[in-house]
Design a protein around this motif. Sequence first.
Motif, PDB file in Angstrom:
ATOM      1  N   TRP A 180     -39.620 -15.516  53.122  1.00  0.00           N
ATOM      2  CA  TRP A 180     -40.174 -16.257  51.992  1.00  0.00           C
ATOM      3  C   TRP A 180     -40.219 -15.397  50.729  1.00  0.00           C
ATOM      4  CZ3 TRP A 180     -40.624 -20.470  49.632  1.00  0.00           C
ATOM      5  CH2 TRP A 180     -41.577 -20.688  48.644  1.00  0.00           C
ATOM      6  N   HIS A 181     -40.393 -14.092  50.876  1.00  0.00           N
ATOM      7  CA  HIS A 181     -40.388 -13.196  49.715  1.00  0.00           C
ATOM      8  C   HIS A 181     -39.084 -13.334  48.930  1.00  0.00           C
ATOM      9  CE1 HIS A 181     -40.496  -9.562  47.267  1.00  0.00           C
ATOM     10  NE2 HIS A 181     -39.351  -9.184  47.825  1.00  0.00           N
ATOM     11  N   PHE A 182     -37.957 -13.344  49.634  1.00  0.00           N
ATOM     12  CA  PHE A 182     -36.658 -13.492  48.979  1.00  0.00           C
ATOM     13  C   PHE A 182     -36.471 -14.914  48.441  1.00  0.00           C
ATOM     14  CE2 PHE A 182     -35.839 -10.110  52.194  1.00  0.00           C
ATOM     15  CZ  PHE A 182     -35.516  -9.089  51.322  1.00  0.00           C
ATOM     16  N   ALA A 183     -36.878 -15.898  49.251  1.00  0.00           N
ATOM     17  CA  ALA A 183     -36.712 -17.299  48.841  1.00  0.00           C
ATOM     18  C   ALA A 183     -37.545 -17.606  47.607  1.00  0.00           C
ATOM     19  CB  ALA A 183     -37.098 -18.231  49.986  1.00  0.00           C
ATOM     20  N   ARG A 184     -38.779 -17.087  47.562  1.00  0.00           N
ATOM     21  CA  ARG A 184     -39.661 -17.351  46.425  1.00  0.00           C
ATOM     22  C   ARG A 184     -39.073 -16.786  45.136  1.00  0.00           C
ATOM     23  NH1 ARG A 184     -44.699 -14.759  47.771  1.00  0.00           N
ATOM     24  NH2 ARG A 184     -43.720 -12.885  46.919  1.00  0.00           N
ATOM     25  N   THR A 185     -38.543 -15.571  45.205  1.00  0.00           N
ATOM     26  CA  THR A 185     -37.933 -14.973  44.017  1.00  0.00           C
ATOM     27  C   THR A 185     -36.746 -15.808  43.537  1.00  0.00           C
ATOM     28  OG1 THR A 185     -38.577 -12.764  44.759  1.00  0.00           O
ATOM     29  CG2 THR A 185     -36.868 -12.898  43.063  1.00  0.00           C
ATOM     30  N   GLN A 186     -35.930 -16.266  44.467  1.00  0.00           N
ATOM     31  CA  GLN A 186     -34.769 -17.067  44.083  1.00  0.00           C
ATOM     32  C   GLN A 186     -35.194 -18.399  43.475  1.00  0.00           C
ATOM     33  OE1 GLN A 186     -31.518 -16.692  46.678  1.00  0.00           O
ATOM     34  NE2 GLN A 186     -30.456 -18.532  46.014  1.00  0.00           N
ATOM     35  N   LEU A 221     -30.234 -10.736  52.064  1.00  0.00           N
ATOM     36  CA  LEU A 221     -30.004 -10.968  53.490  1.00  0.00           C
ATOM     37  C   LEU A 221     -28.525 -11.197  53.770  1.00  0.00           C
ATOM     38  CD1 LEU A 221     -32.960 -13.387  54.357  1.00  0.00           C
ATOM     39  CD2 LEU A 221     -32.884 -10.906  54.587  1.00  0.00           C
ATOM     40  N   VAL A 222     -27.882 -11.990  52.913  1.00  0.00           N
ATOM     41  CA  VAL A 222     -26.486 -12.349  53.137  1.00  0.00           C
ATOM     42  C   VAL A 222     -25.576 -11.127  53.059  1.00  0.00           C
ATOM     43  CG1 VAL A 222     -24.564 -13.732  52.253  1.00  0.00           C
ATOM     44  CG2 VAL A 222     -26.858 -14.697  52.325  1.00  0.00           C
ATOM     45  N   THR A 223     -25.902 -10.210  52.171  1.00  0.00           N
ATOM     46  CA  THR A 223     -25.041  -9.030  51.974  1.00  0.00           C
ATOM     47  C   THR A 223     -25.544  -7.787  52.710  1.00  0.00           C
ATOM     48  OG1 THR A 223     -26.235  -8.410  49.947  1.00  0.00           O
ATOM     49  CG2 THR A 223     -24.322  -9.859  49.703  1.00  0.00           C
ATOM     50  N   GLY A 224     -26.651  -7.910  53.420  1.00  0.00           N
ATOM     51  CA  GLY A 224     -27.250  -6.726  54.041  1.00  0.00           C
ATOM     52  C   GLY A 224     -27.057  -6.662  55.539  1.00  0.00           C
ATOM     53  N   ARG A 225     -25.835  -6.872  56.009  1.00  0.00           N
ATOM     54  CA  ARG A 225     -25.580  -6.844  57.445  1.00  0.00           C
ATOM     55  C   ARG A 225     -25.959  -5.495  58.061  1.00  0.00           C
ATOM     56  NH1 ARG A 225     -21.175  -9.159  57.558  1.00  0.00           N
ATOM     57  NH2 ARG A 225     -21.467 -10.977  58.907  1.00  0.00           N
ATOM     58  N   ASN A 226     -25.756  -4.411  57.319  1.00  0.00           N
ATOM     59  CA  ASN A 226     -26.051  -3.083  57.869  1.00  0.00           C
ATOM     60  C   ASN A 226     -27.551  -2.870  58.088  1.00  0.00           C
ATOM     61  OD1 ASN A 226     -26.392  -3.164  55.043  1.00  0.00           O
ATOM     62  ND2 ASN A 226     -26.358  -0.928  54.937  1.00  0.00           N
ATOM     63  N   GLY A 264     -30.094 -15.921  56.176  1.00  0.00           N
ATOM     64  CA  GLY A 264     -30.071 -16.083  54.724  1.00  0.00           C
ATOM     65  C   GLY A 264     -29.241 -17.268  54.303  1.00  0.00           C
ATOM     66  N   ALA A 265     -28.083 -17.456  54.933  1.00  0.00           N
ATOM     67  CA  ALA A 265     -27.218 -18.582  54.596  1.00  0.00           C
ATOM     68  C   ALA A 265     -27.888 -19.912  54.932  1.00  0.00           C
ATOM     69  CB  ALA A 265     -25.886 -18.458  55.339  1.00  0.00           C
ATOM     70  N   ILE A 266     -28.585 -19.962  56.061  1.00  0.00           N
ATOM     71  CA  ILE A 266     -29.268 -21.202  56.459  1.00  0.00           C
ATOM     72  C   ILE A 266     -30.365 -21.557  55.463  1.00  0.00           C
ATOM     73  CG2 ILE A 266     -30.838 -22.180  58.174  1.00  0.00           C
ATOM     74  CD1 ILE A 266     -29.223 -20.729  60.323  1.00  0.00           C
ATOM     75  N   VAL A 267     -31.173 -20.574  55.091  1.00  0.00           N
ATOM     76  CA  VAL A 267     -32.275 -20.841  54.157  1.00  0.00           C
ATOM     77  C   VAL A 267     -31.733 -21.278  52.793  1.00  0.00           C
ATOM     78  CG1 VAL A 267     -34.255 -19.841  52.952  1.00  0.00           C
ATOM     79  CG2 VAL A 267     -33.814 -19.255  55.348  1.00  0.00           C
TER      80      VAL A 267
END
Length: 241
Positions: A39-45, A190-195, A205-208
Amino acid sequence: MTLPLAIFSSFTGAFDFILHPREAVTGGGVQVGGPEYVWHFARTQLEVTVIALALSLAIALPIGLVLGHLGKGEVLAVGFGNAGRAVPEIVVILLLAAVIGIGLRNVAIALMILGLPPILTNTYVALRQVDPTAVDAARGTGMNGAQVITRVELPLAAPTIMSGVRTSAINIFATATIASFVGLSTLGDLVTGRNVYGDDGVVAGAIVIALLAMAIELALAGVQRLVTPRGLKLQRMRQGA
């Protein structure tokens, strides 16, 4: 593992990432995942999307209304709209980040530029499509230019304008994903942070992103139905019959 099972496993792992914290792929006891973390990432977006969309509306809507009412500036409204769609989003974000710096407000300004074309073009086109007899009748009753715009043209043009707002909102939200490249923590992390998050985090990330995009689209579609005058709804129903 067969393809259906692999897909099922990916989605299962992604939802587990969304619902339950786990240790990062990099180890070290760092916890990632879980509702609050995602939610932290989703809220910022969502925040940067709302700010950028509000700025786009504040600038493009008045300009489109005036130009459409006067019947001037077609080259500006339509040409700017077409040119805006051709500009690579990542280029705009990276360029403005280099010029004005990073941060939520600065990224919102970059995204605002991408949100202007659909609203400006649709507003202009919508007003030019308003029945001239309705405008003439309004002027015949003594309405001034501002009253004609707000009481006659804007209500009749609202559905088409809202189509532009919907397009702009989805464009802004989707593009906000790549804001992670300039240091703003959106779902793109999330989408770019596979490592760090592993495949489960990437899929999560893609689903959200997809779910939130659909939610935004459905919400604005509801607003569009609310602002559509009853007469236009009945007319469309008769045409569809």
